[in-house]
Design an enzyme around this catalytic site. Structure first.
Site, PDB file in Angstrom:
ATOM      1  N   CYS A  54       0.834  -1.287  -0.060  1.00  0.00           N
ATOM      2  CA  CYS A  54      -0.060   0.091  -0.095  1.00  0.00           C
ATOM      3  C   CYS A  54       0.743   1.377   0.045  1.00  0.00           C
ATOM      4  CB  CYS A  54      -1.046   0.084   1.176  1.00  0.00           C
ATOM      5  SG  CYS A  54      -2.279  -1.401   1.292  1.00  0.00           S
TER       6      CYS A  54
ATOM      7  N   HIS B 173      -8.942   3.181  -2.395  1.00  0.00           N
ATOM      8  CA  HIS B 173      -7.570   2.795  -2.084  1.00  0.00           C
ATOM      9  C   HIS B 173      -7.122   2.006  -3.057  1.00  0.00           C
ATOM     10  CE1 HIS B 173      -3.868   1.647  -0.480  1.00  0.00           C
ATOM     11  NE2 HIS B 173      -4.142   0.782   0.481  1.00  0.00           N
TER      12      HIS B 173
ATOM     13  N   CYS C  19      -0.204   2.565   6.403  1.00  0.00           N
ATOM     14  CA  CYS C  19       0.033   1.487   6.821  1.00  0.00           C
ATOM     15  C   CYS C  19       0.359   0.515   5.681  1.00  0.00           C
ATOM     16  CB  CYS C  19      -0.939   0.887   7.933  1.00  0.00           C
ATOM     17  SG  CYS C  19      -2.499   0.760   6.920  1.00  0.00           S
TER      18      CYS C  19
END
Length: 400
Positions: free
Chosen positions: A90, A356, A386
């Site tokens: 991510c 996302h 994160c």
């Protein structure tokens, strides 16, 4: 030598399924369109751009064979332009920016494009496989669990209730809806089809009608996985002080699955002066930090602390924060541990509302932060995400 951000562009986000508006747009095309927008917005002499670094998590199928180079080629920047694709899960889009800044600060490069892309409708999560969770020889000794279990473990261990998470999610949707109505997303571009007709002009997942009553009826997404799959027991074995996992996360208070791409233009002061471009921000500091792989998603706190220390700053020196909303518990944990008020965190909503797109998100929210700092006439911002497996990444930017 300083590394400056001259501009940032990101696409609209489309829902990451076969009914999403961007399903018919390849990830190479998404990347190409943000690169072209970056060129047009800055009247960019593309011969001066030396490399493209793109984050992308699932590097298979439409996203395989070095999509950064494919995008560079399709954008018509020139055959001289190289491309490299990286994967820090991510954090990939922000990692691309940090690596480009490192090239510039070292003097190895003068001008680079850094960003990311993820077409989650065309290349679903997990398409790239791997032994990280599938291989018992990796998973069992390290008490590895899926991210949703980790998010629920954080909520349980640190006392965030289902109502807390739902209230946070409703506020994210409200803020994103308000920002959309107020035209605050200056770095955002529409995506067009091959005929130049707009396919999508707004972030498709924003839901202005979201209410607490509405999302409170949604069932937890990871409860059955935790009990039937045995992952709750794995997490509790590592954290025996938690007697039972309280499963609070669901589709309404977790990041939406979407398609999207973003790109930033990063260079030194001299190349900007040569091309008549004025830098918008400089990158003050960047840091990554590993964390326990079971609880996994606490990384924004130590990585932000590390970046602040590197910059010689403290938390009160930051005007605005972008903390990726992978799950509601993540920004809530960040605010709680670092004493940051919600009024300066994700002020225009986040991934719960807008989505996302894994490899692109870090770059995209950096652009959102730049736009908002300028709109409010503020100076410093911190972007943090994160990262699966137990990592965090953070970057501090300062307005020029």
């Amino acid at each position: 030598m300083e590394a400056y951000i001259y501009d940032a562009v990101r696409s609209v986000r489309g829902k990451g399924n076969k009914k999403g508006a961007l399903y018919g747009v390849t990830p190479t095309e998404l990347s190409k369109q943000v690169l072209i927008a970056l060129k047009v917005r800055n009247a960019l002499d593309t011969q001066k751009v030396e490399d493209v670094i793109f984050g992308c998590v699932a590097q298979v199928k439409d996203q395989g064979v070095n999509i950064a180079k494919s995008a560079a080629q399709e954008s018509n920047y020139g055959d001289h332009l190289c491309g490299v694709t990286l994967n820090r899960f991510c954090g990939s889009g922000l990692e691309a920016m940090n690596q480009a800044a490192a090239y510039v600060k070292s003097g190895f490069s003068s001008l680079m494009v850094a960003g990311g892309v993820e077409s989650m409708s065309r290349v679903p999560m997990g398409s790239d496989g791997g032994g990280f969770l599938m291989d018992p020889l990796q998973a069992i000794p390290r008490n590895l669990v899926p991210q949703g279990i980790s998010a629920d473990l954080i909520a349980t261990k640190y006392g965030f209730s289902r109502n807390d998470a739902d209230l946070y999610a409703v506020e994210s949707q409200r803020r994103a809806s308000e920002a959309e109505a107020d035209n605050r997303f200056k770095s955002r571009i529409s995506i067009k089809d091959i005929n130049g007709i707009n396919v999508l002009s707004t972030d498709q997942n924003i839901r202005p009608s979201t209410t607490l009553e509405g999302i409170s009826s949604l069932q937890p997404s990871f409860a059955m996985m935790g009990s039937m799959g045995g992952f709750d027991a794995v997490a509790i074995d590592k954290y025996p002080e938690v007697e039972e996992i309280n499963h609070i996360h669901h589709a309404g208070n977790s990041s939406a699955i979407v398609d999207g791409a973003g790109a930033t233009l990063i260079g030194n002061k001299e190349v900007g002066a040569l091309m008549g471009m004025k830098p918008r921000f400089k990158i003050r500091a960047a840091a990554v930090q590993g964390t326990d792989p079971t609880i996994m998603l606490t990384g924004p706190v130590p990585s932000s602390v590390k970046a602040l220390k590197q910059a010689g700053m403290n938390i009160n020196d930051i005007d605005l924060f972008e903390v990726n909303e992978a799950f509601s518990a993540i920004p809530m944990y960040f605010m709680d541990k670092l004493g940051v008020d919600h009024s300066i965190v994700n002020v225009n909503g986040g991934a719960i509302a807008m989505g996302h797109p894994l490899g692109a998100t870090g770059c995209m929210i950096a652009g959102t932060l730049m736009d908002e700092l300028e709109r409010r006439d503020l100076n410093t911002g911190l972007v943090t995400l994160c990262i699966g497996g137990g990592m965090g990444i953070a970057t501090i930017i300062e307005r020029v």
